[in-house]
Each structure stands twice: as structure tokens, then as C-alpha cells.
Scaffold this active site. Structure first.
Site, mmCIF file in Angstrom:
data_model
loop_
_atom_site.group_PDB
_atom_site.id
_atom_site.type_symbol
_atom_site.label_atom_id
_atom_site.label_comp_id
_atom_site.label_asym_id
_atom_site.label_seq_id
_atom_site.Cartn_x
_atom_site.Cartn_y
_atom_site.Cartn_z
ATOM 1 N N LYS A 107 68.289 54.730 76.609
ATOM 2 C CA LYS A 107 67.944 54.155 77.912
ATOM 3 C C LYS A 107 68.756 54.792 79.057
ATOM 4 O O LYS A 107 69.812 55.404 78.822
ATOM 5 C CB LYS A 107 68.140 52.631 77.853
ATOM 6 C CG LYS A 107 67.253 51.972 76.771
ATOM 7 C CD LYS A 107 67.303 50.447 76.823
ATOM 8 C CE LYS A 107 66.436 49.849 75.719
ATOM 9 N NZ LYS A 107 66.311 48.377 75.837
ATOM 10 N N TYR A 133 56.212 48.125 77.173
ATOM 11 C CA TYR A 133 56.799 46.800 76.915
ATOM 12 C C TYR A 133 55.803 45.671 77.180
ATOM 13 O O TYR A 133 56.219 44.564 77.525
ATOM 14 C CB TYR A 133 58.034 46.606 77.801
ATOM 15 C CG TYR A 133 59.316 47.228 77.260
ATOM 16 C CD1 TYR A 133 59.837 46.862 76.010
ATOM 17 C CD2 TYR A 133 60.035 48.154 78.012
ATOM 18 C CE1 TYR A 133 61.021 47.411 75.531
ATOM 19 C CE2 TYR A 133 61.232 48.701 77.533
ATOM 20 C CZ TYR A 133 61.709 48.325 76.288
ATOM 21 O OH TYR A 133 62.891 48.861 75.810
ATOM 22 N N ASN A 178 71.046 47.971 77.207
ATOM 23 C CA ASN A 178 71.626 47.928 75.861
ATOM 24 C C ASN A 178 71.488 49.237 75.083
ATOM 25 O O ASN A 178 71.338 49.243 73.866
ATOM 26 C CB ASN A 178 71.054 46.739 75.076
ATOM 27 C CG ASN A 178 69.551 46.805 74.926
ATOM 28 O OD1 ASN A 178 68.910 47.714 75.438
ATOM 29 N ND2 ASN A 178 68.973 45.842 74.224
ATOM 30 N N HIS A 230 66.457 51.654 72.420
ATOM 31 C CA HIS A 230 65.323 50.884 71.890
ATOM 32 C C HIS A 230 65.142 51.260 70.427
ATOM 33 O O HIS A 230 65.409 52.398 70.034
ATOM 34 C CB HIS A 230 64.044 51.240 72.663
ATOM 35 C CG HIS A 230 62.792 50.750 71.987
ATOM 36 N ND1 HIS A 230 62.361 49.447 72.102
ATOM 37 C CD2 HIS A 230 61.911 51.374 71.152
ATOM 38 C CE1 HIS A 230 61.254 49.297 71.385
ATOM 39 N NE2 HIS A 230 60.965 50.439 70.804
ATOM 40 N N GLU A 245 54.035 52.909 69.254
ATOM 41 C CA GLU A 245 54.997 53.527 70.173
ATOM 42 C C GLU A 245 55.024 55.055 70.014
ATOM 43 O O GLU A 245 55.172 55.788 70.991
ATOM 44 C CB GLU A 245 56.380 52.926 69.949
ATOM 45 C CG GLU A 245 56.433 51.455 70.361
ATOM 46 C CD GLU A 245 57.702 50.738 69.905
ATOM 47 O OE1 GLU A 245 57.800 49.522 70.152
ATOM 48 O OE2 GLU A 245 58.584 51.385 69.304
HETATM 49 P P1 IDP Z 1 64.913 44.646 71.227
HETATM 50 O O1 IDP Z 1 65.045 45.841 72.145
HETATM 51 O O2 IDP Z 1 66.186 44.352 70.501
HETATM 52 O O3 IDP Z 1 63.719 44.748 70.309
HETATM 53 P P2 IDP Z 1 63.343 42.754 72.781
HETATM 54 O O4 IDP Z 1 63.432 41.274 72.653
HETATM 55 O O5 IDP Z 1 62.140 43.446 72.221
HETATM 56 O O6 IDP Z 1 64.681 43.369 72.161
HETATM 57 O O7 IDP Z 1 63.468 43.087 74.334
HETATM 58 C C1 IDP Z 1 63.151 44.374 74.831
HETATM 59 C C2 IDP Z 1 64.225 44.784 75.800
HETATM 60 O O8 IDP Z 1 64.189 43.903 76.937
HETATM 61 C C3 IDP Z 1 65.663 44.665 75.285
HETATM 62 O O9 IDP Z 1 66.082 45.771 74.536
HETATM 63 C C4 IDP Z 1 66.438 44.530 76.585
HETATM 64 O O10 IDP Z 1 66.599 45.793 77.241
HETATM 65 C C5 IDP Z 1 65.510 43.669 77.412
HETATM 66 N N1 IDP Z 1 65.805 42.235 77.259
HETATM 67 C C6 IDP Z 1 65.436 41.413 76.245
HETATM 68 N N2 IDP Z 1 65.880 40.148 76.442
HETATM 69 C C7 IDP Z 1 66.538 40.170 77.629
HETATM 70 C C8 IDP Z 1 67.228 39.173 78.392
HETATM 71 O O11 IDP Z 1 67.324 37.997 78.001
HETATM 72 N N3 IDP Z 1 67.812 39.587 79.562
HETATM 73 C C9 IDP Z 1 67.711 40.875 80.022
HETATM 74 N N4 IDP Z 1 67.070 41.833 79.340
HETATM 75 C C10 IDP Z 1 66.479 41.500 78.158
HETATM 76 MG MG MG Z 2 61.699 44.829 70.745
#
Ligand code: IDP
Ligand code: MG
Length: 139
Positions: free
Chosen positions: A11, A51, A114, A117, A128
Site C-alpha cells: 500500500k 474493494y 496497514n 493487502h 483480484e
Molecule cells: P483485510 O485487508 O485484512 O482483508 P478488510 O476487512 O478486507 O481487511 O478491509 C480492507 C481494508 O480496509 C483493510 O486492509 C484496511 O486498509 C481497511 N480497513 C478495514 N477496516 C478498517 C477500519 O475499521 N478502519 C480503517 N480502515 C479499515
Molecule cells: Mg479483505
């Protein structure tokens, strides 16, 4: 390709901080082979499409802004049991909950930013992968 591939994105913040090589190193050490890879800046429309399962959630707009804010590295990785093994390697979505030594524990700065992905299922990995790469681009 079922079971053997997962799609990852390094990212924007992790790219800006110079973590492309350290992250790829961790993936290499864990046995992931690069099948396809590109450095690109995504449009908001592309991020929203990628997304789309999260459309309408509180964090969606901010996520789209962030993911389109600078370049990312998109990688198709190959390994046995790729999806599950990669999720283990990156750790929990929220870096404060990611296990020590995981990529998110080491390189993430927040739940949104974070670092990486990782596909959540074989079906997602296929969708994807098709989203970013043509068959000809995969090795
Ligand atoms: P993942 O990446 O671990 O699969 P997902 O729930 O699919 O997590 O969410 C996609 C992305 O959206 C996350 O990697 C993160 O960047 C963002 N995200 C998910 N939940 C939150 C949140 O509660 N606050 C801010 N960003 C979030
Ligand atoms: Mg996800």
C-alpha cells in the site's frame, strides 16, 4: 490456479517509507514466488472496484482516497496454500493485533494504512488476479 495463488498489494504508505524490498524479502523467505508484479498508481474508480465488497462501510471513502493517493505494488504470488499462508504472514488487519514478526506488525502504521493487502479466499484471489493481470502477464 486454485489454492496456489494469492494477490497482494504493498500500500502507498509502505511504498513511501521504502518498505517494498523488506516486504518482498519477507515474502521470499516465506516461500512465495512472484508470478506477476507491477508498480502503479490506481484511480479512485479502480480502488472502489477492487474493494467493492466494502462499499458503504464507514471506512470506505477514506480507504479509496488512501489507496489512490500514491503508487502501490501489485503482486501475484504463487505458493502451495497461498491464501492462508499469506494471511498468516501479514497478520491481523489492525496492526495492534498483528502477531510479532508479521508484515503488518513490522511495517503498518494504522488499521487503514496497514502496509499490505492479501486475498481472503481462492475466489477472491482469482477475481483480484483477473482485475490486475492478463494471462500473458503471469509467469
Ligand atoms: P483485510 O485487508 O485484512 O482483508 P478488510 O476487512 O478486507 O481487511 O478491509 C480492507 C481494508 O480496509 C483493510 O486492509 C484496511 O486498509 C481497511 N480497513 C478495514 N477496516 C478498517 C477500519 O475499521 N478502519 C480503517 N480502515 C479499515
Ligand atoms: Mg479483505
Amino acid at each position: 490456479m486454485e489454492g496456489n495463488f494469492t494477490l497482494s498489494i504493498i500500500k502507498p504508505r509502505a511504498v513511501q517509507k521504502g518498505f517494498i524490498i523488506p516486504i518482498l524479502e519477507k515474502c521470499h523467505e516465506a516461500g512465495f514466488r512472484i508470478s506477476a508484479m507491477k508498480l502503479v498508481q490506481l484511480t479512485k474508480k479502480q480502488v472502489a472496484g477492487f474493494y467493492k465488497e466494502h462499499e458503504g462501510k464507514s471506512f470506505f471513502e477514506s480507504l479509496v482516497e488512501f489507496m489512490s493517493s500514491d503508487r502501490v505494488v501489485v503482486i501475484l504470488f504463487e505458493k502451495d496454500n497461498a491464501v492462508a499462508d499469506f494471511r498468516k504472514l501479514i497478520g491481523a488487519t489492525d496492526p495492534s493485533e498483528a502477531a510479532p514478526g508479521t508484515i503488518r506488525n513490522l511495517y503498518a502504521e494504522s488499521k487503514e494504512k496497514n502496509a499490505v493487502h492479501g486475498s481472503d479466499s481462492d475466489e477472491s484471489a482469482l477475481r483480484e488476479s483477473d482485475f490486475f493481470f492478463s494471462k500473458m502477464e503471469r509467469f
